[in-house]
Design an enzyme around this catalytic site. Structure first.
Site, short mmCIF file in Angstrom:
data_model
loop_
_atom_site.label_atom_id
_atom_site.label_comp_id
_atom_site.label_asym_id
_atom_site.label_seq_id
_atom_site.Cartn_x
_atom_site.Cartn_y
_atom_site.Cartn_z
CD1 TRP A 134 -0.21 4.09 -1.60
CD2 TRP A 134 -0.57 5.50 -3.29
NE1 TRP A 134 0.64 3.72 -2.62
CE2 TRP A 134 0.44 4.60 -3.67
CE3 TRP A 134 -0.94 6.50 -4.18
CZ2 TRP A 134 1.07 4.64 -4.92
CZ3 TRP A 134 -0.32 6.55 -5.42
CH2 TRP A 134 0.67 5.62 -5.78
NE ARG A 187 -3.42 9.34 -4.25
CZ ARG A 187 -3.89 8.24 -4.86
NH1 ARG A 187 -3.62 8.03 -6.14
NH2 ARG A 187 -4.63 7.37 -4.23
CD GLU A 213 3.75 1.03 -1.21
OE1 GLU A 213 2.86 1.52 -1.91
OE2 GLU A 213 4.51 0.13 -1.63
N GLY A 246 -9.72 2.04 -19.02
CA GLY A 246 -10.57 0.90 -19.32
C GLY A 246 -11.50 1.10 -20.50
CG ASP A 283 2.16 3.75 -9.17
OD1 ASP A 283 2.65 4.45 -8.27
OD2 ASP A 283 1.59 2.66 -8.95
CG ASP A 301 8.07 -2.90 -4.32
OD1 ASP A 301 7.38 -2.35 -5.18
OD2 ASP A 301 9.06 -2.36 -3.77
#
Length: 517
Positions: A381, A236, A190, A253, A329, A440
């Site tokens: 993140w 990032r 994470e 999208g 991911d 998770d």
């Protein structure tokens, strides 16, 4: 800078992770999640990397594979389950292709049948010996740089120092056993960070790790040493990363792409395209590959343009070529975004022609893309870029549960310290504790994504820790050993785990690192 020189360096980082799902339910959350991500993302993405490697490409991208996911991709039970799932996909597609009066579904069924057959052939020819057999040549031939991580992907800032060290070292050792070399970099779960953690990384042999862009206040154009250590962090680049990732304006999208959420429930296939952001499922138009394909190429070209412009701006601002790190991911590519693997291939092939050097994090360091040391703040993140997803009010019970699990584990190990040899019962206790501590569970609760399953998993593993620890405290060692043997038949991962590594040795590698609470 001459015309022949690249404008800068681009590093794509993919983070491959799922929690331990084998033998813990199937639908809607459980093994089905593993098999969908495996077929949708891991098969096509790793096959793309294989093909690029065969063409002579090197340092294509940096690939994180968490130890808990690697364990599932190698597990005989999961391999058999995946093979069965692929066969079931083919049968479902065959049934859909024969449904009368629904021409769009008939055509989709035929297409899906061909896709399932190809995936089945790929799995049988290249995956029969597990994921490590697929990954190892990519690492050995330097097609990718592999990132490791702590064993079950715990949120490290909330771990007691000994547990944090234990989870990290166990994860790195597991990757070394599977791949043949120990990763020099990790994807910090994470991107969770607490000041001082770099000292533990250095002690464990970790040379580099990822943080999110805001932890560097957006100064992501170079890697940075952390504090007074030799450990380097990469941030990032959010303006570039969000070109894809943003839920509001990201590429996945687009109206022509396949809609992830709309199912034909009789077959389990996904027949619709996005159509529009607010269009209800029953009004979505049929998916049409011929419409999606040109959109993929437009979006790939747009991304290449954005990367080049960002690198140009960095070079002008700093007087030297810079770095862009885009991290996602792996499951985004194919599982969540059906067209993702095709987009990924188009981008990786187009960037060099646009004057962008494509490399790995290792390659960026080799090229000297390192700036001044930094002091990193508490960060992740997740939402707010702080710890609220894993340490907020919604998951206060899980945070308390995690603290209890760690105390029970450490108490049991300390009381047994100095005993003869390895204790398999304590090893099993440690295994259940690490499963309970997976990040998770809190993420899924905070995001209200299968929250019941997540909370149930955390509680189930914690209850196992309580039971075994209680038996050990009562001196009922045989009963504890029998209970652990039952749990180990369900959770068949990390067989080499040695709880003796948790024994307190005074000023240990992480003993001076704050827990961040």
């Amino acid at each position: 800078m001459t015309a022949a020189e690249p404008v800068g360096t681009f590093c794509l980082v993919l983070h491959s992770h799922l929690p331990w799902l084998a033998r813990h339910g199937s639908w809607p959350v459980g093994e089905e999640w593993l098999y969908q991500a495996w077929s949708g993302s891991y098969l096509p993405v790793l096959d793309l990397l294989r093909r690029l490697g065969e063409e002579g490409h090197r340092d294509v991208l940096t690939l994180g594979v968490t130890p808990v996911l690697a364990a599932q991709l190698d597990d005989p039970y999961s391999l058999r389950g995946m093979h069965d799932w692929l066969g079931g996909w083919q049968l479902r597609a065959h049934e859909a292709s024969g449904r009368r009066g629904e021409p769009a579904l008939t055509e989709l069924g035929a297409t899906e049948h061909r896709r399932a057959a190809a995936a089945l052939g790929l799995f049988e020819s290249r995956w029969r010996h597990g994921g490590s057999a697929v990954l190892r040549p990519l690492v050995d031939e330097r097609v990718v740089e592999l990132l490791g991580g702590p064993a079950t992907h715990p949120f490290q800032p909330l771990l007691e120092p000994r547990v944090r060290e234990f989870a990290l070292r166990a994860g790195l050792a597991d990757t070394a056993r599977r791949i043949g070399s120990r990763p020099a970099g990790i994807w910090a779960p994470e991107c969770g960070y607490s000041p001082g953690m770099e000292q533990g990384y250095a002690s464990a042999g970790v040379q580099r790790f990822l943080v999110d862009g805001p932890a560097l206040r957006g100064d992501t154009g170079l890697a940075h040493p952390v504090g007074d250590s030799d450990v380097v962090c990469f941030g990032r680049d959010l303006p570039v990363t969000y070109r894809v990732w943003s839920p509001r304006s990201g590429y996945p999208g687009h109206r022509t792409y396949r809609d992830f959420h709309t199912y034909d429930h009789a077959s389990g296939l996904k027949p619709a395209r996005v159509t529009g952001r607010d269009v209800p499922p029953e009004q979505k138009k049929p998916y049409a590959a011929e419409l999606a394909a040109p959109t993929v190429h437009r979006h790939a070209a747009d991304f290449v343009r954005v990367v080049r412009q960002r690198l140009t701006d960095l070079a002008e601002a700093h007087g030297r070529p810079g770095l862009v790190v885009a991290a996602y991911d792996t499951e985004l590519f194919g599982h969540w975004w059906f067209e993702g693997p095709a987009w990924l291939e188009a981008v990786l092939r187009a960037l060099p022609g646009a004057g962008v050097r494509v490399s790995t994090l290792r390659g960026a360091l080799d090229a000297g893309l390192v700036g001044e040391p930094v002091e990193l703040p508490v960060s992740s993140w997740g939402s707010g870029k702080d710890w609220r997803v894993w340490d907020g009010a919604m998951v206060a019970d899980l945070v308390e549960l995690g603290g209890e699990v760690q105390r029970l584990l450490l108490d049991a190990v300390d009381k047994a310290a100095g005993g003869p040899g390895r204790d398999r019962t304590l090893d099993g206790l440690a295994r259940q504790a690490l499963l309970a501590l997976s990040s998770d569970w809190a993420f899924m609760v905070s995001k209200d994504s299968a929250a019941g399953y997540a909370r149930g998993r955390a509680l189930a593993h914690a209850d196992r820790v309580r039971r075994v620890a209680g038996l050990l405290a009562d001196g009922r060692y045989a009963d504890a050993a029998g209970m652990v043997s039952v749990y180990d038949r369900q959770d068949t991962l990390f067989g080499q785990l040695n709880a003796a590594a948790l024994v307190w040795k005074g000023a240990g590698a992480l003993s001076s690192v704050p827990t961040g609470r």
